[in-house]
Design an enzyme around this catalytic site. Structure first.
Site, mmCIF file in Angstrom:
data_model
loop_
_atom_site.group_PDB
_atom_site.id
_atom_site.type_symbol
_atom_site.label_atom_id
_atom_site.label_comp_id
_atom_site.label_asym_id
_atom_site.label_seq_id
_atom_site.Cartn_x
_atom_site.Cartn_y
_atom_site.Cartn_z
ATOM 1 N N CYS A 16 30.170 14.272 2.235
ATOM 2 C CA CYS A 16 30.908 13.013 2.179
ATOM 3 C C CYS A 16 30.456 12.132 3.335
ATOM 4 C CB CYS A 16 32.412 13.290 2.267
ATOM 5 S SG CYS A 16 33.435 11.808 2.172
ATOM 6 N N HIS A 28 35.398 13.613 -6.964
ATOM 7 C CA HIS A 28 35.385 13.566 -5.504
ATOM 8 C C HIS A 28 36.126 12.325 -5.002
ATOM 9 C CE1 HIS A 28 33.464 14.136 -1.454
ATOM 10 N NE2 HIS A 28 33.674 12.821 -1.410
ATOM 11 N N GLU A 29 35.824 11.175 -5.602
ATOM 12 C CA GLU A 29 36.442 9.924 -5.162
ATOM 13 C C GLU A 29 37.930 9.874 -5.509
ATOM 14 O OE1 GLU A 29 34.733 8.640 -3.020
ATOM 15 O OE2 GLU A 29 32.754 9.328 -3.621
ATOM 16 N N HIS A 80 39.904 11.593 -2.943
ATOM 17 C CA HIS A 80 40.154 10.748 -1.768
ATOM 18 C C HIS A 80 41.467 9.976 -1.902
ATOM 19 C CE1 HIS A 80 36.890 10.776 1.161
ATOM 20 N NE2 HIS A 80 36.012 10.871 0.175
#
Length: 136
Positions: free
Chosen positions: A85, A126-127, A130
């Site tokens: 990241c 993944h995003e 977040h």
């Protein structure tokens, strides 16, 4: 506008809130910031540029897609992988789905639903992590 990348784990671990049409500029800032970091980044979440809103950008090959309030509606084909990241040093193990269906609002505030797989699905997951404050 190109924004500074946030590396503060405390800030990144806080959940984001729903985006509104007033947050369109944040999507444009994500476009500019991803373009400026293209050689080492394939996606970003708004908290990575200091904004706690549910907005991500994902490189889908030829285009970058900004997603406002993305929600993963379905996933299949779980597997283990390692990810890095831009906001963190090193790589970490995580689990992802090979194929997902994601629903989001586009720049025109129209609902979109898209099936993605492989690398693109991994970036979206993944995003979206977040946005919930989950850090790999």
């Amino acid at each position: 506008m190109v924004k500074q990348i946030v590396r503060d784990v405390f800030f990144l671990s806080q959940p984001s809130e729903a985006a509104t049409e007033a947050d369109i500029q944040v999507g444009k800032d994500l476009q500019d910031t991803l373009a400026a970091n293209r050689e080492r980044c394939v996606g970003m979440a708004a908290n990575m540029i200091g904004v706690k809103k549910n907005i991500i950008i994902v490189n889908m090959g030829l285009i970058d897609v900004v997603m406002f309030n993305p929600v993963i509606r379905a996933g299949s084909g779980r597997y283990e992988t390692e990810e890095g990241c831009l906001s963190l040093d090193g790589v970490r193990k995580t689990e992802r789905y090979q194929e997902i269906e994601v629903e989001y609002l586009d720049f025109n505030w129209k609902k979109q639903r898209q099936k993605v797989s492989g690398w693109t699905a991994q970036i979206v997951q993944h995003e979206v992590d977040h946005l919930t404050g989950k850090i790999i």
